[in-house]
Motif scaffolding. Structure first.
Motif, PDB file in Angstrom:
ATOM      1  N   GLN A  75       0.341   2.439  27.374  1.00 15.14           N
ATOM      2  CA  GLN A  75      -0.162   3.807  27.331  1.00 15.14           C
ATOM      3  C   GLN A  75       0.632   4.701  26.384  1.00 15.14           C
ATOM      4  O   GLN A  75       0.166   5.790  26.030  1.00 15.14           O
ATOM      5  CB  GLN A  75      -0.140   4.415  28.735  1.00 15.14           C
ATOM      6  N   ARG A  76       1.815   4.258  25.964  1.00 13.10           N
ATOM      7  CA  ARG A  76       2.601   5.059  25.019  1.00 13.10           C
ATOM      8  C   ARG A  76       1.998   5.019  23.618  1.00 13.10           C
ATOM      9  O   ARG A  76       2.325   5.852  22.770  1.00 13.10           O
ATOM     10  CB  ARG A  76       4.041   4.544  24.979  1.00 13.10           C
ATOM     11  N   ILE A  77       1.101   4.038  23.380  1.00 18.08           N
ATOM     12  CA  ILE A  77       0.500   3.889  22.056  1.00 18.08           C
ATOM     13  C   ILE A  77      -0.733   4.761  21.900  1.00 18.08           C
ATOM     14  O   ILE A  77      -0.939   5.408  20.874  1.00 18.08           O
ATOM     15  CB  ILE A  77       0.129   2.416  21.800  1.00 18.08           C
ATOM     16  N   THR A  78      -1.571   4.777  22.924  1.00 17.03           N
ATOM     17  CA  THR A  78      -2.836   5.496  22.852  1.00 17.03           C
ATOM     18  C   THR A  78      -3.277   5.925  24.243  1.00 17.03           C
ATOM     19  O   THR A  78      -2.920   5.290  25.245  1.00 17.03           O
ATOM     20  CB  THR A  78      -3.937   4.609  22.225  1.00 17.03           C
ATOM     21  N   ASN A  79      -4.057   7.000  24.309  1.00 14.70           N
ATOM     22  CA  ASN A  79      -4.620   7.418  25.591  1.00 14.70           C
ATOM     23  C   ASN A  79      -5.969   6.767  25.849  1.00 14.70           C
ATOM     24  O   ASN A  79      -6.639   7.072  26.829  1.00 14.70           O
ATOM     25  CB  ASN A  79      -4.737   8.944  25.657  1.00 14.70           C
ATOM     26  N   ARG A  80      -6.381   5.871  24.978  1.00 19.06           N
ATOM     27  CA  ARG A  80      -7.599   5.076  25.157  1.00 19.06           C
ATOM     28  C   ARG A  80      -7.165   3.615  25.286  1.00 19.06           C
ATOM     29  O   ARG A  80      -7.264   2.826  24.357  1.00 19.06           O
ATOM     30  CB  ARG A  80      -8.541   5.269  23.961  1.00 19.06           C
ATOM     31  N   TYR A  81      -6.641   3.294  26.474  1.00 20.37           N
ATOM     32  CA  TYR A  81      -5.913   2.047  26.640  1.00 20.37           C
ATOM     33  C   TYR A  81      -6.561   1.050  27.610  1.00 20.37           C
ATOM     34  O   TYR A  81      -5.997  -0.010  27.887  1.00 20.37           O
ATOM     35  CB  TYR A  81      -4.496   2.342  27.132  1.00 20.37           C
ATOM     36  N   VAL A  82      -7.740   1.345  28.123  1.00 18.03           N
ATOM     37  CA  VAL A  82      -8.363   0.466  29.119  1.00 18.03           C
ATOM     38  C   VAL A  82      -9.125  -0.669  28.431  1.00 18.03           C
ATOM     39  O   VAL A  82     -10.000  -0.427  27.593  1.00 18.03           O
ATOM     40  CB  VAL A  82      -9.306   1.259  30.043  1.00 18.03           C
ATOM     41  N   PHE A  83      -8.776  -1.880  28.796  1.00 18.59           N
ATOM     42  CA  PHE A  83      -9.399  -3.090  28.244  1.00 18.59           C
ATOM     43  C   PHE A  83     -10.342  -3.673  29.291  1.00 18.59           C
ATOM     44  O   PHE A  83      -9.946  -3.900  30.434  1.00 18.59           O
ATOM     45  CB  PHE A  83      -8.304  -4.110  27.894  1.00 18.59           C
ATOM     46  N   ILE A  84     -11.600  -3.889  28.913  1.00 17.75           N
ATOM     47  CA  ILE A  84     -12.626  -4.367  29.846  1.00 17.75           C
ATOM     48  C   ILE A  84     -13.298  -5.598  29.250  1.00 17.75           C
ATOM     49  O   ILE A  84     -13.673  -5.602  28.074  1.00 17.75           O
ATOM     50  CB  ILE A  84     -13.683  -3.276  30.107  1.00 17.75           C
ATOM     51  N   ALA A  85     -13.450  -6.647  30.051  1.00 18.96           N
ATOM     52  CA  ALA A  85     -14.046  -7.887  29.538  1.00 18.96           C
ATOM     53  C   ALA A  85     -14.879  -8.562  30.617  1.00 18.96           C
ATOM     54  O   ALA A  85     -14.681  -8.353  31.815  1.00 18.96           O
ATOM     55  CB  ALA A  85     -12.948  -8.840  29.045  1.00 18.96           C
ATOM     56  N   GLY A  86     -15.831  -9.368  30.180  1.00 23.62           N
ATOM     57  CA  GLY A  86     -16.695 -10.068  31.133  1.00 23.62           C
ATOM     58  C   GLY A  86     -17.711 -10.932  30.416  1.00 23.62           C
ATOM     59  O   GLY A  86     -17.504 -11.353  29.285  1.00 23.62           O
ATOM     60  N   GLY A  87     -18.825 -11.184  31.117  1.00 25.17           N
ATOM     61  CA  GLY A  87     -19.897 -11.989  30.540  1.00 25.17           C
ATOM     62  C   GLY A  87     -19.688 -13.482  30.603  1.00 25.17           C
ATOM     63  O   GLY A  87     -20.498 -14.248  30.083  1.00 25.17           O
ATOM     64  N   ILE A 113       0.823  -1.216   0.000  1.00 28.10           N
ATOM     65  CA  ILE A 113       0.000   0.000   0.000  1.00 28.10           C
ATOM     66  C   ILE A 113       0.855   1.264   0.000  1.00 28.10           C
ATOM     67  O   ILE A 113       0.404   2.346   0.362  1.00 28.10           O
ATOM     68  CB  ILE A 113      -0.973   0.025   1.197  1.00 28.10           C
ATOM     69  N   GLY A 114       2.119   1.110  -0.381  1.00 29.51           N
ATOM     70  CA  GLY A 114       2.970   2.281  -0.587  1.00 29.51           C
ATOM     71  C   GLY A 114       3.538   2.906   0.666  1.00 29.51           C
ATOM     72  O   GLY A 114       3.795   4.111   0.694  1.00 29.51           O
ATOM     73  N   GLY A 115       3.737   2.107   1.704  1.00 24.87           N
ATOM     74  CA  GLY A 115       4.365   2.626   2.913  1.00 24.87           C
ATOM     75  C   GLY A 115       3.489   3.525   3.752  1.00 24.87           C
ATOM     76  O   GLY A 115       3.986   4.341   4.530  1.00 24.87           O
ATOM     77  N   HIS A 116       2.178   3.398   3.615  1.00 28.50           N
ATOM     78  CA  HIS A 116       1.269   4.262   4.358  1.00 28.50           C
ATOM     79  C   HIS A 116       0.592   3.549   5.529  1.00 28.50           C
ATOM     80  O   HIS A 116      -0.422   4.008   6.034  1.00 28.50           O
ATOM     81  CB  HIS A 116       0.201   4.839   3.421  1.00 28.50           C
ATOM     82  N   LEU A 117       1.123   2.413   5.939  1.00 25.05           N
ATOM     83  CA  LEU A 117       0.567   1.696   7.081  1.00 25.05           C
ATOM     84  C   LEU A 117       0.869   2.483   8.354  1.00 25.05           C
ATOM     85  O   LEU A 117       2.020   2.868   8.602  1.00 25.05           O
ATOM     86  CB  LEU A 117       1.202   0.302   7.162  1.00 25.05           C
ATOM     87  N   ARG A 118      -0.159   2.746   9.150  1.00 25.69           N
ATOM     88  CA  ARG A 118       0.008   3.563  10.353  1.00 25.69           C
ATOM     89  C   ARG A 118       0.640   2.746  11.470  1.00 25.69           C
ATOM     90  O   ARG A 118       0.088   1.724  11.900  1.00 25.69           O
ATOM     91  CB  ARG A 118      -1.329   4.132  10.805  1.00 25.69           C
ATOM     92  N   VAL A 119       1.803   3.209  11.936  1.00 25.78           N
ATOM     93  CA  VAL A 119       2.546   2.482  12.970  1.00 25.78           C
ATOM     94  C   VAL A 119       1.719   2.343  14.245  1.00 25.78           C
ATOM     95  O   VAL A 119       1.698   1.290  14.888  1.00 25.78           O
ATOM     96  CB  VAL A 119       3.888   3.180  13.260  1.00 25.78           C
ATOM     97  N   LYS A 120       1.034   3.431  14.626  1.00 28.98           N
ATOM     98  CA  LYS A 120       0.216   3.399  15.844  1.00 28.98           C
ATOM     99  C   LYS A 120      -0.811   2.278  15.786  1.00 28.98           C
ATOM    100  O   LYS A 120      -1.004   1.545  16.767  1.00 28.98           O
ATOM    101  CB  LYS A 120      -0.498   4.738  16.031  1.00 28.98           C
ATOM    102  N   GLU A 121      -1.491   2.125  14.654  1.00 30.32           N
ATOM    103  CA  GLU A 121      -2.527   1.110  14.532  1.00 30.32           C
ATOM    104  C   GLU A 121      -1.951  -0.303  14.591  1.00 30.32           C
ATOM    105  O   GLU A 121      -2.601  -1.229  15.074  1.00 30.32           O
ATOM    106  CB  GLU A 121      -3.311   1.320  13.248  1.00 30.32           C
TER     107      GLU A 121
END
Length: 270
Positions: free
Chosen positions: A226-238, A20-28
């Motif tokens: 947390q260095r990757i994103t400020n939306r870093y909380v993982f929640i699971a259950g059920g 894809i021409g080197g446009h892959l987002r490192v953060k993602e």
């Protein structure tokens, strides 16, 4: 098996970036790998916990016939580029993986092609990922039968997507649910009478994640780097909610988990 054993993954990702021409987002990329690990560990813990619950029930004399859900599928809602779901499909070849989003992004096709080119086929299979399928449709139209006996996940869903993911999972007889919330609507998890007067975005995010976890009786709260994103909380259950005394009650437009105090199982984490 941990992701570090899959030495071919680096080649798969590098090939996509070239395609894809080197446009892959490192953060993602970093984000996807981090949340993949949390979801994979949760799936394994869910399998162990449900097996233990079912075994205990089978060995107990009771007039109640309790059957707990099984982990047969993984369903990711609002999958975006799809890398998380593809990694899960590669890690769990015995599970069917269904991905849902409004449309398939070009990056998704590039990831699939790269997995097929550089990934390893399981014995007897003609494809590297025969167990994954993407559905181009609104996540709100996902059928409940599709979610039954599945682990339902959503990564960085905005608005009420997290609420929808969890409530659909519970009401459909899913084996478990997992979310990594992004934007959280206060009204979804706090009473209308509650006025939130917090100036900091980070503080507000943590408070609402806690409200979400409490409302749906989360069994696991973790974090990605947390260095990757400020939306870093993982929640699971059920897990175990749909067996025995754990039932689902419809209250208005909400779904609440009704369980006897202390009876919700603790996850068998490694």
């Amino acid at each position: 098996m941990e992701l570090s054993y899959y030495t071919e993954i680096g080649t798969i990702i590098a090939n996509v970036d070239n395609e894809i021409g080197g446009h892959l987002r490192v953060k993602e990329i970093y984000e996807s790998f981090e949340v993949y690990k949390e979801i994979a560990n949760f799936i394994v813990a869910t399998q162990r916990t449900l097996q233990s619950l079912q075994s205990t029930t089978s060995n107990t004399t009771t007039t109640e016939n309790i059957t707990y859900p099984k982990v047969e599928k993984i369903v990711e809602l609002a999958c975006g580029h799809g890398l998380v779901g593809l990694l899960l499909a590669y890690r769990f070849p015995h599970l069917q993986v269904s991905l849902y989003d409004l449309f398939a992004r070009p990056t998704y096709a590039a990831f699939v092609q790269s997995f097929e080119k550089y990934g390893f086929k399981r014995p007897g299979e003609s494809l590297v990922l025969p167990n994954v399928q993407l559905f181009e449709q609104d996540i709100y139209s996902t059928g409940r039968e599709e979610l039954r006996n599945s682990v339902v996940v959503c990564v960085h869903g905005c608005g009420q997507v997290n609420q929808h993911t969890i409530e659909m999972a519970i009401s459909s007889g899913a084996a478990g649910w997992a979310v990594l919330p992004c934007c959280i609507v206060k009204e979804s998890y706090l009473d209308a009478s509650c006025s939130v007067q917090l100036s900091g975005d980070s503080t507000r995010y943590h408070v609402l994640c806690g409200a979400l976890a409490h409302r749906y009786r989360a069994q696991l709260v973790a974090e990605i780097d947390q260095r990757i994103t400020n939306r870093y909380v993982f929640i699971a259950g059920g897990v175990g909610v749909n067996g025995g005394d754990h039932v689902v009650e419809a209250i208005g437009n909400d779904v609440e988990v009704a369980a006897r105090r202390g009876r919700l199982p603790k996850l068998s984490l490694s």
